[in-house]
Design an enzyme around this catalytic site. Structure first.
Site, PDB file in Angstrom:
ATOM      1  N   SER A 281      49.133  36.039  -8.016  1.00 58.53           N
ATOM      2  CA  SER A 281      49.513  35.076  -9.039  1.00 58.53           C
ATOM      3  C   SER A 281      48.858  35.321 -10.392  1.00 58.53           C
ATOM      4  CB  SER A 281      49.215  33.682  -8.512  1.00 58.53           C
ATOM      5  OG  SER A 281      49.804  32.733  -9.324  1.00 58.53           O
ATOM      6  N   HIS A 282      47.991  34.400 -10.819  1.00 54.70           N
ATOM      7  CA  HIS A 282      47.428  34.501 -12.167  1.00 54.70           C
ATOM      8  C   HIS A 282      46.243  35.471 -12.226  1.00 54.70           C
ATOM      9  CE1 HIS A 282      44.826  31.598 -10.196  1.00 54.70           C
ATOM     10  NE2 HIS A 282      43.901  31.883 -11.105  1.00 54.70           N
TER      11      HIS A 282
ATOM     12  N   LYS B 171      55.876  25.483  -7.527  1.00 61.24           N
ATOM     13  CA  LYS B 171      55.945  25.214  -8.951  1.00 61.24           C
ATOM     14  C   LYS B 171      56.824  26.293  -9.574  1.00 61.24           C
ATOM     15  CE  LYS B 171      51.324  27.202  -9.863  1.00 61.24           C
ATOM     16  NZ  LYS B 171      50.572  27.303  -8.609  1.00 61.24           N
TER      17      LYS B 171
ATOM     18  N   ARG C 224      35.022  24.802 -12.021  1.00 60.37           N
ATOM     19  CA  ARG C 224      35.946  24.192 -12.963  1.00 60.37           C
ATOM     20  C   ARG C 224      35.470  22.771 -13.252  1.00 60.37           C
ATOM     21  NH1 ARG C 224      39.620  28.132 -12.831  1.00 60.37           N
ATOM     22  NH2 ARG C 224      40.652  28.782 -10.909  1.00 60.37           N
TER      23      ARG C 224
ATOM     24  N   ASP D  22      55.326  31.188 -11.452  1.00 65.45           N
ATOM     25  CA  ASP D  22      55.370  29.777 -11.084  1.00 65.45           C
ATOM     26  C   ASP D  22      54.642  28.880 -12.087  1.00 65.45           C
ATOM     27  OD1 ASP D  22      52.868  30.647 -10.333  1.00 65.45           O
ATOM     28  OD2 ASP D  22      52.948  29.861  -8.282  1.00 65.45           O
ATOM     29  N   ARG D  23      53.914  29.483 -13.026  1.00 61.23           N
ATOM     30  CA  ARG D  23      53.254  28.657 -14.051  1.00 61.23           C
ATOM     31  C   ARG D  23      54.030  28.693 -15.354  1.00 61.23           C
ATOM     32  NH1 ARG D  23      46.746  29.055 -13.628  1.00 61.23           N
ATOM     33  NH2 ARG D  23      46.614  29.070 -11.361  1.00 61.23           N
TER      34      ARG D  23
ATOM     35  N   ASP E 206      53.320  35.566 -11.001  1.00 60.30           N
ATOM     36  CA  ASP E 206      54.429  35.366 -10.063  1.00 60.30           C
ATOM     37  C   ASP E 206      55.442  34.328 -10.550  1.00 60.30           C
ATOM     38  OD1 ASP E 206      52.550  33.342  -9.774  1.00 60.30           O
ATOM     39  OD2 ASP E 206      52.937  33.052  -7.647  1.00 60.30           O
TER      40      ASP E 206
ATOM     41  N   ASP F 199      53.213  33.092 -15.645  1.00 64.67           N
ATOM     42  CA  ASP F 199      52.123  33.896 -15.063  1.00 64.67           C
ATOM     43  C   ASP F 199      52.630  35.030 -14.170  1.00 64.67           C
ATOM     44  OD1 ASP F 199      52.983  32.315 -12.927  1.00 64.67           O
ATOM     45  OD2 ASP F 199      51.008  32.342 -11.993  1.00 64.67           O
TER      46      ASP F 199
END
Ligand code: VG1
Ligand code: CO
Length: 543
Positions: free
Chosen positions: A113-114, A376, A496, A281-282, A279, A277
């Site tokens: 992903s990201h 998402k 985070r 999804d963002r 993949d 991103d």
């Protein structure tokens, strides 16, 4: 061709995190590493004979090698058919769409992903179930358990197949149907949004820049925005997926997509900017000299959902991850619908979507989506914003400031401390947890603490339970600080810190975010002794 049974031994650490198993490429390249994990998935699923599997990835380094291995293992484990994205490409949302549309048993998505890609970057594997959604916690735990006792895997000794043209290939008795990765997804989008209105918007001179970040959204955005909706060529930039994402970090936020942010602030800036991103999804949404926080984006889409044909009947409910700001809660209240608060990670939305309790979902980490699939969806969010601008004739900034005027503004920021020592991070969280019972009632930096806890969640649909999902400090004025450790990183730990403050007064809604949150930020630092524990005086990324 013959099916081989290969002896193997368990490899420690194959536990999926927030979204799949993510490790360095070099880890995945170790002998049996991928094979052990995939066999653990198949063993956990039970009888896979005669079933259909969807397979694809975000095109990052190691994607093609992994696809050949998984195909041969699927054939050896009795699958009848694999639907494979051409060239091994399928975005996360498109995989979810294809699983649902073709009634597949499940799907495997190859993506971290990201996270950055390339030979020194990250690789990842996610399993999605027949509803199109990420495997729930119980399933990923069972896969992990299996990986710790595995003693053999099955694989065909067939030669690699050619995956770059559409059509059907065979491995053992299994058919590999190589499908257009974009077609099913684009068709779904055309049913959800008013393509006619968006076409008119572009025909009228509306300008936009979509940054594919050399990740997998490029082909989807190009087909839909430029070919189907008539946006001028060049609207989609960095559109070709590259194995190393062009050396960039495919995580759309104002830091990583700084070129796009600069373009949106330049003379003759486009009307609308967006990015996605690794993949796809963002999503990141930008107006001229204006960026929309993902939490606000969810709230704004919920407020205006009915403008899109797919949501004309209204929303059944909204769901957001716990650290996401409570902007959407206010919209839900105004609409008279439920707003659910879930742990971080899209897998927690699945039951609510399946049960028809939520229509829109969102996370503060640039994730927005709906019940059209079970992931998402970056391009979906961009199309929703286009539909909204086409329907209202208003700019991004006008839409968001009107939203603040009506509902109030939730100033929001996330501070990430990346790559810190894992033991130090654990200790920081432990220390915070010990303090929790004594915090309520204390006043610090002008804030009085109303409540403090470690977020726990019981799924209202299936009763499953998740604990230790993030430390929340809630203030009497509605402000909030949340601390949690990332479950997607591959180096050390990432802390985070999520900061939120509510402002109802319209005259106070245009302060720069970090300034508006300054005293909360100072409080967050001192309360968790971040400098002492991590040795860092500043976060590595602020979004
Ligand atoms: C992060 C985000 C989370 C998101 C997850 C997967 O997880 O905070 O909201 O669901 O990434 O997104 P963590 O555990 O690192 O905070 V993606 O687009 O990387 O699949
Ligand atoms: Co992603």
């Amino acid at each position: 061709m013959a099916i081989q049974t290969v002896a193997t031994t368990p490899i420690p650490g194959q536990r999926p995190g927030t979204s799949g198993l993510r490790k360095k490429v070099t880890v995945f390249q170790q002998p049996s590493y991928l094979e052990n994990f995939i066999q653990s998935v198949f063993d956990t699923l039970g009888d896979t004979s005669g079933k259909t599997l969807v397979l694809g990835g975000d095109g990052r380094f190691h994607n093609r090698d992994a696809i050949q291995i998984i195909l041969k293992m699927a054939a050896a484990n009795g699958f009848a058919r694999v639907l494979l994205g051409q060239g091994g490409i399928l975005s996360t949302p498109a995989t979810s769409c294809v699983i649902r549309k073709h009634g597949a048993f499940g799907g495997i998505i190859l993506s971290a992903s990201h996270n950055p890609g390339g030979p020194d970057g990250d690789f990842g594997v996610k399993y999605n179930s027949s509803n199109g959604g990420p495997a729930p916690e119980q399933l990923t735990e069972a896969i992990y358990e299996r990986s710790q006792s595995i003693s053999r895997y099955r694989i065909s000794d067939a030669l690699d197949i050619y995956i770059d043209s559409l059509g059907t290939e065979h491995i053992e008795d299994m058919a590999v149907e190589i499908i257009d990765p974009v077609a099913d997804y684009a068709e779904l989008m055309s049913r959800l949004f008013d393509f006619e209105a968006i076409r008119k918007l572009f025909a009228g001179g509306f300008t936009m820049r979509f940054d594919g970040m050399h990740a997998v959204s490029g082909p989807y955005a190009k087909t839909i925005l430029e070919d189907m909706l008539g946006a001028p060529h060049g609207t989609v930039i960095n559109a070709v997926p590259l194995e190393d994402f062009g050396g960039h970090h495919p995580d759309p936020n104002p830091v990583n997509a700084s070129e796009l942010v600069a373009l949106m602030a330049a003379d003759h800036a486009p009307d609308f900017g967006a990015a996605s991103d690794g993949d796809a999804d963002r999503n990141m949404i930008l107006g001229r000299e204006f960026d929309v926080t993902p939490s606000d984006s969810l709230a704004v889409l919920a407020e205006h959902a009915r403008v899109a044909p797919g949501y004309a009947a209204g929303l059944k409910g909204i769901a957001r991850s716990m650290p996401t700001s409570r902007a959407a809660d206010r919209v839900a209240e105004a609409l008279g619908i439920q707003c659910y608060e879930t742990p971080t990670g899209w897998k927690y939305f699945g039951t609510l979507l399946d049960a028809g309790r939520a229509t829109l979902c969102g996370e503060e980490s640039y994730g927005t989506g709906s019940d059209h699939i079970r992931e998402k969806d970056g391009v979906w969010a961009v199309l929703f914003w286009l539909n909204l601008q086409a329907a209202t004739g208003k700019s991004v900034e006008e839409i968001v400031t009107a939203h603040w005027a009506r509902f109030g503004r939730h100033y929001y920021s996330r501070h990430d401390y990346e790559g810190i020592d894992a033991d130090a991070a654990k200790l920081l969280m432990q220390d915070l947890r010990i303090k929790l019972p004594n915090l309520p009632g204390n006043t610090m930096n002008h804030y009085t603490i109303a409540a403090a806890d470690d977020f726990e969640y019981t799924d209202p649909v299936d009763g499953s339970h998740a604990s230790q999902q993030g430390v929340r400090i809630m203030m009497t004025d509605g402000s909030r600080i949340v601390y949690r450790l990332s479950g997607t990183g591959t180096e050390g730990a990432t802390l985070r810190v999520y900061l939120e403050r509510y402002e109802a007064d319209v005259s106070q809604q245009h302060i720069p975010t970090q300034q508006a949150l300054a005293s909360l930020i100072a409080l967050a630092d001192s309360m968790a002794s971040i400098v002492m524990h991590t040795g860092r005086t500043n976060p590595s990324v602020i979004t």
